[in-house]
Design a protein around this motif. Structure first.
Motif, mmCIF file in Angstrom:
data_model
loop_
_atom_site.group_PDB
_atom_site.id
_atom_site.type_symbol
_atom_site.label_atom_id
_atom_site.label_comp_id
_atom_site.label_asym_id
_atom_site.label_seq_id
_atom_site.Cartn_x
_atom_site.Cartn_y
_atom_site.Cartn_z
ATOM 1 N N ARG A 142 0.745 -0.100 -1.255
ATOM 2 C CA ARG A 142 -0.576 0.911 -1.591
ATOM 3 C C ARG A 142 -0.607 1.183 -3.033
ATOM 4 O O ARG A 142 -1.663 1.311 -3.578
ATOM 5 C CB ARG A 142 -0.489 2.206 -0.899
ATOM 6 N N ALA A 143 0.608 1.364 -3.542
ATOM 7 C CA ALA A 143 0.589 1.805 -5.112
ATOM 8 C C ALA A 143 -0.208 0.630 -6.137
ATOM 9 O O ALA A 143 -0.901 0.892 -6.782
ATOM 10 C CB ALA A 143 1.966 2.086 -5.698
ATOM 11 N N VAL A 144 0.339 -0.634 -5.661
ATOM 12 C CA VAL A 144 -0.350 -1.621 -6.446
ATOM 13 C C VAL A 144 -1.857 -1.857 -6.114
ATOM 14 O O VAL A 144 -2.430 -2.058 -6.744
ATOM 15 C CB VAL A 144 0.651 -3.135 -5.884
ATOM 16 N N GLU A 145 -1.903 -1.714 -5.063
ATOM 17 C CA GLU A 145 -3.478 -1.987 -4.306
ATOM 18 C C GLU A 145 -4.418 -0.795 -4.994
ATOM 19 O O GLU A 145 -5.373 -1.180 -5.523
ATOM 20 C CB GLU A 145 -3.429 -1.668 -2.752
ATOM 21 N N ALA A 146 -3.893 0.422 -5.253
ATOM 22 C CA ALA A 146 -4.519 1.733 -5.794
ATOM 23 C C ALA A 146 -4.653 1.225 -7.314
ATOM 24 O O ALA A 146 -5.991 1.439 -7.729
ATOM 25 C CB ALA A 146 -3.624 2.767 -5.529
ATOM 26 N N ILE A 188 0.106 7.740 -2.936
ATOM 27 C CA ILE A 188 0.488 6.635 -2.169
ATOM 28 C C ILE A 188 1.665 6.912 -1.215
ATOM 29 O O ILE A 188 2.049 6.103 -0.295
ATOM 30 C CB ILE A 188 0.726 5.270 -2.903
ATOM 31 N N HIS A 189 2.137 8.030 -1.315
ATOM 32 C CA HIS A 189 3.339 8.405 -0.276
ATOM 33 C C HIS A 189 4.315 7.633 -0.212
ATOM 34 O O HIS A 189 5.541 7.683 -1.119
ATOM 35 C CB HIS A 189 2.533 9.006 1.120
ATOM 36 N N PHE A 190 4.112 6.663 0.847
ATOM 37 C CA PHE A 190 5.935 5.853 0.810
ATOM 38 C C PHE A 190 5.345 4.448 0.601
ATOM 39 O O PHE A 190 6.402 3.824 0.793
ATOM 40 C CB PHE A 190 5.960 5.847 2.598
ATOM 41 N N SER A 191 4.602 3.987 0.196
ATOM 42 C CA SER A 191 4.176 2.466 0.200
ATOM 43 C C SER A 191 4.191 2.076 -1.417
ATOM 44 O O SER A 191 2.950 2.152 -2.078
ATOM 45 C CB SER A 191 3.049 2.345 1.135
ATOM 46 N N PRO A 192 5.023 1.046 -1.829
ATOM 47 C CA PRO A 192 4.763 0.327 -2.898
ATOM 48 C C PRO A 192 3.426 -0.465 -2.915
ATOM 49 O O PRO A 192 2.785 -0.632 -3.973
ATOM 50 C CB PRO A 192 5.872 -0.566 -3.182
ATOM 51 N N ALA A 201 -5.658 10.432 -1.089
ATOM 52 C CA ALA A 201 -4.587 9.903 -0.371
ATOM 53 C C ALA A 201 -4.804 8.421 0.097
ATOM 54 O O ALA A 201 -6.021 8.136 0.556
ATOM 55 C CB ALA A 201 -4.340 10.817 0.813
ATOM 56 N N ILE A 202 -3.879 7.654 -0.008
ATOM 57 C CA ILE A 202 -4.196 6.207 0.340
ATOM 58 C C ILE A 202 -2.996 5.723 1.248
ATOM 59 O O ILE A 202 -1.938 4.920 0.937
ATOM 60 C CB ILE A 202 -3.933 5.198 -1.093
ATOM 61 N N PRO A 203 -3.201 6.216 2.461
ATOM 62 C CA PRO A 203 -1.977 6.059 3.604
ATOM 63 C C PRO A 203 -1.837 4.305 4.084
ATOM 64 O O PRO A 203 -0.926 4.028 4.407
ATOM 65 C CB PRO A 203 -2.165 6.815 4.661
ATOM 66 N N THR A 204 -3.181 4.031 4.051
ATOM 67 C CA THR A 204 -3.242 2.372 4.615
ATOM 68 C C THR A 204 -3.872 1.443 3.954
ATOM 69 O O THR A 204 -4.685 1.852 3.006
ATOM 70 C CB THR A 204 -4.028 2.344 5.952
#
Lengths: 353, 353
Positions: free
Chosen positions: A88-92, A82-86, A57-60
């Motif tokens: 976080r998606a790009v960072e991941a 990445i749940h709610f965050s675009p 999980a990558i919440p922050t």
């Protein structure tokens, strides 16, 4: 025996997902992602247990930073949730995710989705479109539970269209529910409609003692029908147990070749006049040391004893006073009941050499 | 959801077996039949756990005598398993068996079979024709395991013919194997070929930890296809556990309405910053005292928390510091994390009244 439903092949790093490849076992890290050392340890434990992919999980933003470090420290491909965050998606993706999971209930703007797709395309990674009944609750309004499947499928179809419009096909699909019947129905529906690989799971199944039966029923039933290219067993507990149950489900229908010894035990009945279950527990302990897929049968009487012995590498079967040892179905020794365990132990040790 | 395959109805005492009736749960006594008091106690425990039929082994004349006494002391119909002996079959029927099990691998002479059929007819009881792969080992010679199904079906068809020739149709069929794939294949084959009720089971599945997954996969997969009118889970262990697992399998696909509370728990991930699993274990203990089918969800975060809450009677969901309580999907309280358990307990107690 099982005819896998034909799918495209999608790569998550070195791991291939799709009907041309064995069903992939995955699990999830259950620790704060920022605790890098602990996460690496858990990922390694999962990999050693048999997981080929692990989600995290990558919440922050801090988790994204930690994730990029974890990726470099482990040998198996990681999936970012990445749940709610675009962002976080790009960072991941930039941090080295082999695959990310998008939940249509949580990321809805077409601009956000396109941004993520373009980034995934540039980095050649896969995306799971993971619908979860509980995440799209707002779609249902007062729709009774048993009528929700078409709504889940419509949501999936709409989301897939956005990916296809952008020429992105490296997608894996999942529709999860905590209800077995809806899990079955909705996976059968998406299997008919799309040719992307399917990720199977029963969500929020509960503590181990509550989760194992429904997960086995749901996932076993789908796999038997050829549906499912990667599986994750959700248990509120140690994720290593998730992997062990996943292996057992797959092995039960011949989709996984276990390297572990197998112990066949008759359930006993009034015909059985010795402590077969206690005996079987002792044999089980013995087999923990065995490093090959030896098949041992412990049978209570002659009704099915010799028959099961024929399909086992080593078998024992006993009457009130005497015990018999079989090797590949051939009776090789008759001993006193009290000496049966020692004699079996010797045979198992011989086999190990 | 599940369309049961249409079958005749067969009665075992007051219990009806067939597609017009709920799937019947059965188990087996694992004690010497001559220990009458212990057997009665075990049968009562099985009945209290949810078994509607219980089978018991009758290997000797003494067991027949004990069986007739046991029948009079219990409230549920009993099934006699007579293994090799036509005499035991007749004695069991005369002693009050509601159904007997015949294993075609063990009783082969047509005269013997006819004698048993006539006796069963006179006493209006049912017979299960129970093929067991291990019991008909001699038929297979060198037939590889994966090719054995047609031989098992042929054996079944031949045996059924003897019953039909005598105008006896109160039969239940079973084909058991310790192999899941063969269990599936052979049950699907007999379901297509005959309209008698089917008894499902995976034989010699092993100790509980080894048996639960393959039994759930095999029996769940068949039930989902509408196959199976009575089930027995074989576990080398306490038979009460067999009944509990049977109930869980049936409940998972809506074939059994559990009166027990249900606990939905998210499997947790890096987003979860509190000891959700420890919390869920505490809730589980609390629910042991609850006497109605309350549905409680314990969720780790807002991703699926509110969605699962909507389908639960009572739910909790927590962030690092705060916890939320939901009732039928409506948030009714926000409390400190440390007070969440006490607040949930109060709600559960309220619900109980």
């Amino acid at each position: 025996m099982i005819k896998r439903r034909k799918t495209r092949t999608v790569s998550a790093g070195k791991v291939k997902i799709g009907s041309k490849h064995p069903v992939v076992i995955q699990s999830m890290v259950k620790l704060a992602t920022t605790d890098i050392a602990a996460c690496v340890k858990q990922i390694n434990a999962l990999s050693a247990a048999g997981a080929q992919l692990v989600r995290i999980a990558i919440p922050t933003r801090q988790d994204s930073i930690a994730f990029a470090k974890i990726v470099k420290k482990v040998k198996i491909p990681l999936i970012a949730d990445i749940h709610f965050s675009p962002e976080r998606a790009v960072e991941a993706i930039e941090g080295g995710a082999a695959k990310i999971r998008l939940n249509p209930g949580n990321i809805k703007s077409e601009d956000d989705i396109n941004r993520i797709i373009d980034c995934a395309k540039a980095h050649k990674i896969a995306i799971r479109i993971g619908i979860n009944e509980a995440s799209i609750r707002n779609l249902f309004h007062d729709t009774p539970q048993r009528k929700r499947t078409p709504l889940m499928i419509r949501e999936m179809a709409g989301y897939i269209r956005l990916f296809e419009k952008r020429g992105f096909n490296d997608i894996v699909l999942s529709v999860k529910s905590s209800d077995v019947a809806r899990t079955l129905e909705s996976n059968i529906a998406i299997a008919e409609k799309f040719d992307y690989p399917i990720h199977l799971g029963l969500t929020h199944a509960g503590l181990a003692e509550d989760a194992i039966v429904p997960a086995s029923v749901a996932i076993g039933t789908l796999l038997w029908q050829g549906i499912g290219d990667t599986i994750r067993i959700s248990i509120a507990g140690d994720p290593v147990q998730e992997v062990e149950i996943a292996k057992k489900i797959l092995a039960s229908i011949g989709l996984y070749k276990s390297r572990e010894p197998q112990l066949i035990v008759c359930p006993t009945c009034g015909r059985c006049r010795w402590d077969l279950i206690g005996f079987a527990r002792q044999v089980k302990k013995l087999l923990k040391e065995v490093k090959n897929p030896l098949r041992v049968a412990v049978m209570g009487c002659v009704v099915n004893g010799p028959g099961e012995a024929a399909d086992a590498d080593i078998a024992v079967c006993a009457a009130a006073d005497k015990g018999f040892i079989y090797k590949k179905g051939k009776k090789i020794a008759t001993v006193k009941q009290s000496q049966l365990f020692a004699a079996l132990k010797k045979e198992i040790e011989k086999y190990e050499k």
